[in-house]
Design a protein around this motif. Structure first.
Motif, PDB file in Angstrom:
ATOM      1  N   ASN A 175       0.845  -1.203   0.000  1.00 49.24           N
ATOM      2  CA  ASN A 175       0.000   0.000   0.000  1.00 49.24           C
ATOM      3  C   ASN A 175       0.869   1.238   0.000  1.00 49.24           C
ATOM      4  O   ASN A 175       1.879   1.292   0.683  1.00 49.24           O
ATOM      5  CB  ASN A 175      -0.863   0.022   1.266  1.00 49.24           C
ATOM      6  N   LEU A 176       0.445   2.192  -0.777  1.00 48.97           N
ATOM      7  CA  LEU A 176       1.134   3.488  -0.767  1.00 48.97           C
ATOM      8  C   LEU A 176       0.162   4.503  -0.233  1.00 48.97           C
ATOM      9  O   LEU A 176      -0.988   4.549  -0.679  1.00 48.97           O
ATOM     10  CB  LEU A 176       1.506   3.888  -2.191  1.00 48.97           C
ATOM     11  N   HIS A 177       0.613   5.282   0.712  1.00 47.66           N
ATOM     12  CA  HIS A 177      -0.296   6.262   1.284  1.00 47.66           C
ATOM     13  C   HIS A 177       0.022   7.632   0.708  1.00 47.66           C
ATOM     14  O   HIS A 177       1.086   8.178   0.951  1.00 47.66           O
ATOM     15  CB  HIS A 177      -0.182   6.247   2.800  1.00 47.66           C
ATOM     16  N   GLN A 178      -0.891   8.120  -0.079  1.00 48.81           N
ATOM     17  CA  GLN A 178      -0.703   9.451  -0.653  1.00 48.81           C
ATOM     18  C   GLN A 178      -0.910  10.477   0.429  1.00 48.81           C
ATOM     19  O   GLN A 178      -1.842  10.363   1.223  1.00 48.81           O
ATOM     20  CB  GLN A 178      -1.721   9.695  -1.759  1.00 48.81           C
TER      21      GLN A 178
ATOM     22  N   GLY B  15      -2.476  13.553   1.711  1.00 44.63           N
ATOM     23  CA  GLY B  15      -3.681  14.265   1.284  1.00 44.63           C
ATOM     24  C   GLY B  15      -4.444  13.447   0.264  1.00 44.63           C
ATOM     25  O   GLY B  15      -4.123  12.296   0.000  1.00 44.63           O
ATOM     26  N   GLY B  16      -5.476  14.007  -0.328  1.00 40.36           N
ATOM     27  CA  GLY B  16      -6.176  13.331  -1.405  1.00 40.36           C
ATOM     28  C   GLY B  16      -7.166  12.281  -0.952  1.00 40.36           C
ATOM     29  O   GLY B  16      -8.000  11.841  -1.724  1.00 40.36           O
ATOM     30  N   GLY B  17      -7.051  11.851   0.309  1.00 39.25           N
ATOM     31  CA  GLY B  17      -8.036  10.923   0.844  1.00 39.25           C
ATOM     32  C   GLY B  17      -8.068   9.564   0.173  1.00 39.25           C
ATOM     33  O   GLY B  17      -9.086   8.888   0.179  1.00 39.25           O
ATOM     34  N   ALA B  18      -6.923   9.131  -0.431  1.00 35.62           N
ATOM     35  CA  ALA B  18      -6.909   7.805  -1.053  1.00 35.62           C
ATOM     36  C   ALA B  18      -5.577   7.120  -0.813  1.00 35.62           C
ATOM     37  O   ALA B  18      -4.570   7.764  -0.513  1.00 35.62           O
ATOM     38  CB  ALA B  18      -7.158   7.932  -2.545  1.00 35.62           C
ATOM     39  N   SER B  19      -5.590   5.774  -0.925  1.00 39.60           N
ATOM     40  CA  SER B  19      -4.354   5.010  -0.876  1.00 39.60           C
ATOM     41  C   SER B  19      -4.217   4.280  -2.201  1.00 39.60           C
ATOM     42  O   SER B  19      -5.213   4.010  -2.872  1.00 39.60           O
ATOM     43  CB  SER B  19      -4.384   4.008   0.270  1.00 39.60           C
ATOM     44  N   LEU B  20      -2.984   3.950  -2.567  1.00 43.84           N
ATOM     45  CA  LEU B  20      -2.741   3.233  -3.817  1.00 43.84           C
ATOM     46  C   LEU B  20      -2.214   1.840  -3.509  1.00 43.84           C
ATOM     47  O   LEU B  20      -1.474   1.646  -2.550  1.00 43.84           O
ATOM     48  CB  LEU B  20      -1.724   3.995  -4.663  1.00 43.84           C
ATOM     49  N   VAL B  21      -2.597   0.863  -4.341  1.00 37.79           N
ATOM     50  CA  VAL B  21      -2.180  -0.514  -4.098  1.00 37.79           C
ATOM     51  C   VAL B  21      -1.421  -1.067  -5.302  1.00 37.79           C
ATOM     52  O   VAL B  21      -1.874  -0.967  -6.436  1.00 37.79           O
ATOM     53  CB  VAL B  21      -3.406  -1.410  -3.794  1.00 37.79           C
TER      54      VAL B  21
ATOM     55  N   HIS C 282      -1.765   2.232 -10.303  1.00 39.90           N
ATOM     56  CA  HIS C 282      -2.126   1.542  -9.075  1.00 39.90           C
ATOM     57  C   HIS C 282      -3.647   1.409  -8.954  1.00 39.90           C
ATOM     58  O   HIS C 282      -4.390   2.163  -9.572  1.00 39.90           O
ATOM     59  CB  HIS C 282      -1.645   2.320  -7.846  1.00 39.90           C
ATOM     60  N   TYR C 283      -4.072   0.457  -8.122  1.00 40.35           N
ATOM     61  CA  TYR C 283      -5.466   0.425  -7.692  1.00 40.35           C
ATOM     62  C   TYR C 283      -5.628   1.561  -6.699  1.00 40.35           C
ATOM     63  O   TYR C 283      -4.775   1.756  -5.833  1.00 40.35           O
ATOM     64  CB  TYR C 283      -5.798  -0.901  -6.994  1.00 40.35           C
ATOM     65  N   ARG C 284      -6.719   2.301  -6.835  1.00 37.28           N
ATOM     66  CA  ARG C 284      -6.931   3.416  -5.920  1.00 37.28           C
ATOM     67  C   ARG C 284      -8.047   3.022  -4.972  1.00 37.28           C
ATOM     68  O   ARG C 284      -9.131   2.603  -5.397  1.00 37.28           O
ATOM     69  CB  ARG C 284      -7.303   4.658  -6.727  1.00 37.28           C
ATOM     70  N   VAL C 285      -7.787   3.102  -3.693  1.00 43.52           N
ATOM     71  CA  VAL C 285      -8.762   2.663  -2.687  1.00 43.52           C
ATOM     72  C   VAL C 285      -8.976   3.784  -1.669  1.00 43.52           C
ATOM     73  O   VAL C 285      -8.136   4.686  -1.553  1.00 43.52           O
ATOM     74  CB  VAL C 285      -8.280   1.384  -1.948  1.00 43.52           C
ATOM     75  N   PRO C 286     -10.097   3.723  -0.939  1.00 44.07           N
ATOM     76  CA  PRO C 286     -10.298   4.733   0.109  1.00 44.07           C
ATOM     77  C   PRO C 286      -9.102   4.740   1.049  1.00 44.07           C
ATOM     78  O   PRO C 286      -8.504   3.691   1.318  1.00 44.07           O
ATOM     79  CB  PRO C 286     -11.557   4.255   0.832  1.00 44.07           C
ATOM     80  N   LYS C 287      -8.760   5.888   1.544  1.00 48.47           N
ATOM     81  CA  LYS C 287      -7.561   6.044   2.379  1.00 48.47           C
ATOM     82  C   LYS C 287      -7.532   5.027   3.525  1.00 48.47           C
ATOM     83  O   LYS C 287      -8.515   4.837   4.232  1.00 48.47           O
ATOM     84  CB  LYS C 287      -7.511   7.457   2.948  1.00 48.47           C
ATOM     85  N   ILE C 288      -6.393   4.341   3.636  1.00 49.88           N
ATOM     86  CA  ILE C 288      -6.212   3.387   4.728  1.00 49.88           C
ATOM     87  C   ILE C 288      -5.789   4.199   5.943  1.00 49.88           C
ATOM     88  O   ILE C 288      -4.791   4.901   5.908  1.00 49.88           O
ATOM     89  CB  ILE C 288      -5.140   2.350   4.379  1.00 49.88           C
TER      90      ILE C 288
END
Lengths: 476, 95
Positions: free
Chosen positions: A130-133, A135-141, B87-93
C-alpha cells in the motif's frame, strides 16, 4: 520485584524462488507497479492456485536445517480478513499441519551455547504493497508482491533478552543464506520480524500478558524495540497495573513502541482448510534427497572451527556467520598454518576496515593468500606486528601483497643491533634527566624510552630487541 | 445447536455484511437449524478414521518454478473501479 523477559519471535522470510507461490508470475521487484500479476494473484473469480514445488522444498530444507520434523502430510488454510493489499479477502497460509514442526536454532551468548526451540515453519503468500498518498483521501495498491512465497518461522518463548533475540535472528539469517533459500535481507523487507514480549516475576513459571511488536525492519531496531517494551511493561507492573494484550508498532525515530489496535476482533481469522489446494505429502525418500543438499551449517562449522583450530567459541561463531567468511578463514588458516593468527587479523583489522567501508568480505582486496604471506613476514621477523598493521592497511587499499608493500615503503624491520644501539644512544643523550631518574629507580620510565626509540626508528625497530638493548644500556 | 443473534452480528461484521433487523432474526433461526442438522454427524463413530483434508483423494499437485507471462498493467487494472498512476486506488487506509 525483579522481572524476567519472555520473548518469542515470528520471522517472515521471503523465499528466493523464481516465481510466486501459486502462479507463474516472476517475483521481481523494483518493476513498475502492477506489471507482475496475473488473474491468480490478483484474486479474479474462478481461478485456481497451483503450488510451487520449489517453495515447498525450500521450506522443507529449512526445517531439516533447523533440526525439525517434516509432517508426513501437510495442508493449507484460509486466513480470512479484509485489507486492500489482500485481493482475495483471505490469505492462503497454513494452520493445522504446517510443513515443519519442532526444530531448534543454537546461539552463542556470553560464550555459552543456548538452544532456541522452533514451534513450526509454514508456508504462506505475501500481500501487496500500500502506498499512502499525502492528502487526497486515497491510498494506492501495487500487487506485484502479492503471492510471493513467505516462510513463517515461529520460535518458542525461549528468548530472555534483546541480545539473545538479535543473536537468534542473525543465526537464522545465516542458516537461510547458507542453504540458499532466502537472501534474508532485512533492509529489503525480505526478512521481517514480529516480537512477542511479556514479563514475569523472576523464577515464576507462568507467562505474563504479552504485547506483539509488528514488522520491525532492522536488527538494531528489534533490539531497541524489545528493550523499550521490557522497560514499559516493567513500569506498568511495578505501578500495580496490568499489561494489555495488543499489537504495537515501533517508532524508530522516537525509539518507542505504540499501540496499533485492539487485537480481539482483528484476530478472528476463521481459518478453514483451503478447498482449492490438495494436501502435500512429500515422500520420505524425497525428504532425504533434500537433506543431502544441505551444506555444513553454521553450528556444525562453529563446533568444528573451535575443535580443529582451537578458536574460542566467540571467534568461531563470528567466523561462521557467512559461508564466505568461513571459507576465507579456512583458506587463510590452511595457507599460513597459523589459524589463531589468521582469525585475529580477520576479526580485528580486517573487520574494522570492512566495517568502515560498509563492505563484505566477498569484495575485499586482501586475499587469504595475502594474509598468509603477511603472517610469514611477521613470523620470519621481517616486520613487527606493529608495522604489520600499516602493511595490512596498505594491502587493503592497494591490493598488493605484503612483500611488495614492505619493499615499496621500506618497512623492513630493523633487527641490526648496531643500528638500534645508535638510536638508543641518541635518545639517551637527548633525555639526560629521564636517564638519571631511571637509574635512580624509576623503572616505569622504560616505557617512555621504548616509545622514543620506536618513534625515532619510525616504528621499524624490532620491539623485542629494543626492550632488551634499552635495559642493558640504561643500566650501564 | 442454538446460535445467538450476537454471534450472527459478529460473523456478519467480520464478513462485511449488513442485514436489516428482520433478516438477522431469520438468519439466526436458519443458521441454528443448519448447525442442529450438522450435529447429527457428531453421532457417528469416527474412531480410526483419518480427518478429511480435502474431498478429492489426491495429493502433491504442484508445478515447476518456471515463469510465465504476466498481465500488462493495463489489463490488470481494467476491472478496477478506481485507479491512479498504475495503481489500484482505494479509500484512504487509516494510519
Amino acid at each position: 520485584m525483579k522481572y524476567e523477559p519472555v520473548i518469542g519471535l515470528e520471522v517472515h522470510a521471503q523465499l528466493q524462488t523464481k516465481t510466486k507461490i501459486f502462479c507463474g508470475c516472476e517475483t521481481k521487484f523494483g518493476d513498475e507497479a502492477n506489471t507482475r500479476t496475473c488473474p491468480v494473484c490478483i484474486g479474479m473469480p474462478g481461478v485456481l492456485p497451483v503450488l510451487n514445488r520449489t517453495a515447498v522444498e525450500y521450506t522443507i530444507k529449512t526445517g531439516l536445517a533447523t533440526h525439525g520434523s517434516i509432517n508426513p502430510s501437510s495442508r493449507f488454510a484460509r486466513k480470512n480478513y479484509f485489507y486492500p493489499d489482500l485481493p482475495k479477502g483471505y490469505q492462503i497460509s497454513q494452520f493445522e499441519l504446517p510443513l515443519c514442526e519442532k526444530g531448534y536454532v543454537e546461539i552463542v551468548v556470553d560464550g555459552e551455547v543456548k538452544r532456541i526451540k522452533l514451534t513450526r515453519i509454514h508456508l504462506e503468500e505475501d500481500a501487496g504493497k500500500n502506498l499512502h498518498q499525502s492528502g487526497g483521501g486515497a491510498s494506492l495498491v501495487d500487487l506485484n508482491r502479492a503471492g510471493t512465497p513467505l516462510m513463517e518461522i515461529v520460535s518458542e518463548p525461549d528468548i530472555r533478552s534483546s541480545e539473545e533475540a538479535s543473536e537468534y535472528l542473525k543465526k537464522l539469517r545465516s542458516i537461510l543464506r547458507y542453504i540458499g533459500v532466502s537472501d534474508a535481507d532485512m533492509e529489503k523487507g525480505n526478512f521481517r520480524c514480529d516480537a512477542n514480549v511479556s514479563l514475569r516475576p523472576a523464577g515464576s513459571k507462568e507467562y505474563g500478558t504479552r504485547a506483539e511488536i509488528k514488522n520491525v525492519n532492522s536488527f538494531k531496531f528489534v533490539q531497541r524495540a524489545i528493550d523499550y517494551e521490557i522497560k514499559r511493561q516493567a513500569q506498568i507492573l511495578e505501578g500495580g497495573g496490568r499489561v494489555v494484550q495488543e499489537t504495537r508498532l515501533f517508532d524508530s525515530e522516537k525509539g518507542v513502541t505504540f499501540s496499533m489496535r485492539s487485537k480481539e476482533e482483528a484476530h478472528d481469522y476463521r481459518y478453514f482448510p483451503e478447498p482449492d489446494l490438495v494436501p502435500v505429502a512429500i515422500p520420505l525418500e524425497r525428504v532425504e534427497e533434500i537433506r543431502k543438499t544441505i551444506p555444513e551449517l553454521p553450528d556444525a562449522k562453529r563446533e568444528r572451527f573451535a575443535r580443529q583450530y582451537g578458536l574460542p567459541e566467540h571467534d568461531a561463531d563470528m567466523l561462521t556467520q557467512t559461508r564466505a567468511l568461513a571459507d576465507y578463514f579456512e583458506e587463510a588458516a590452511k595457507l599460513s598454518g597459523q589459524p589463531k593468527a589468521a582469525s585475529n587479523w580477520m576479526m580485528g583489522e580486517l573487520a574494522r576496515l570492512l566495517n568502515a567501508d560498509g563492505k563484505d568480505i566477498e569484495v575485499c582486496a586482501i586475499t587469504p593468500a595475502m594474509i598468509a604471506g603477511m603472517l610469514k613476514l611477521i613470523d620470519g621477523g621481517v616486520i613487527s606486528t606493529k608495522i604489520a598493521k600499516t602493511v595490512f592497511e596498505e594491502m587493503y587499499r592497494s591490493g598488493k601483497d605484503a612483500g611488495a608493500v614492505v619493499k615499496e615503503q621500506g618497512l623492513v624491520q630493523v633487527s641490526d643491533s648496531g643500528v638500534i644501539e645508535q638510536i638508543i644512544g641518541d635518545v639517551m643523550k637527548a633525555n639526560p634527566g629521564q636517564v638519571a631518574d631511571y637509574r635512580a629507580g624509576k623503572d616505569k620510565l622504560l616505557g617512555f624510552f621504548v616509545g622514543q626509540v620506536m618513534k625515532a626508528s619510525k616504528g621499524k625497530a624490532n620491539p623485542d630487541m629494543v626492550n632488551e638493548l634499552l635495559k642493558k644500556m640504561l643500566s650501564e | 445447536m442454538k446460535i445467538t443473534k450476537q454471534e450472527v452480528e459478529h460473523v456478519a461484521r467480520l464478513a462485511r455484511l449488513e442485514f436489516p433487523e428482520q433478516e438477522q432474526e431469520r438468519l439466526t433461526d436458519q443458521l441454528s437449524k443448519i448447525l442442529t442438522f450438522m450435529e447429527t454427524l457428531n453421532g457417528l463413530d469416527t474412531t480410526g478414521v483419518a480427518p478429511t483434508s480435502h474431498v478429492l483423494d489426491i495429493r502433491n499437485v504442484m508445478r515447476d518454478d518456471e515463469p510465465v507471462a504476466c498481465l500488462t498493467q493495463e489489463a490488470a487494472l481494467a476491472n478496477a473501479p478506481d485507479k491512479a498512476a498504475g495503481h489500484y486506488r482505494v479509500p484512504k487506509i487509516i494510519e
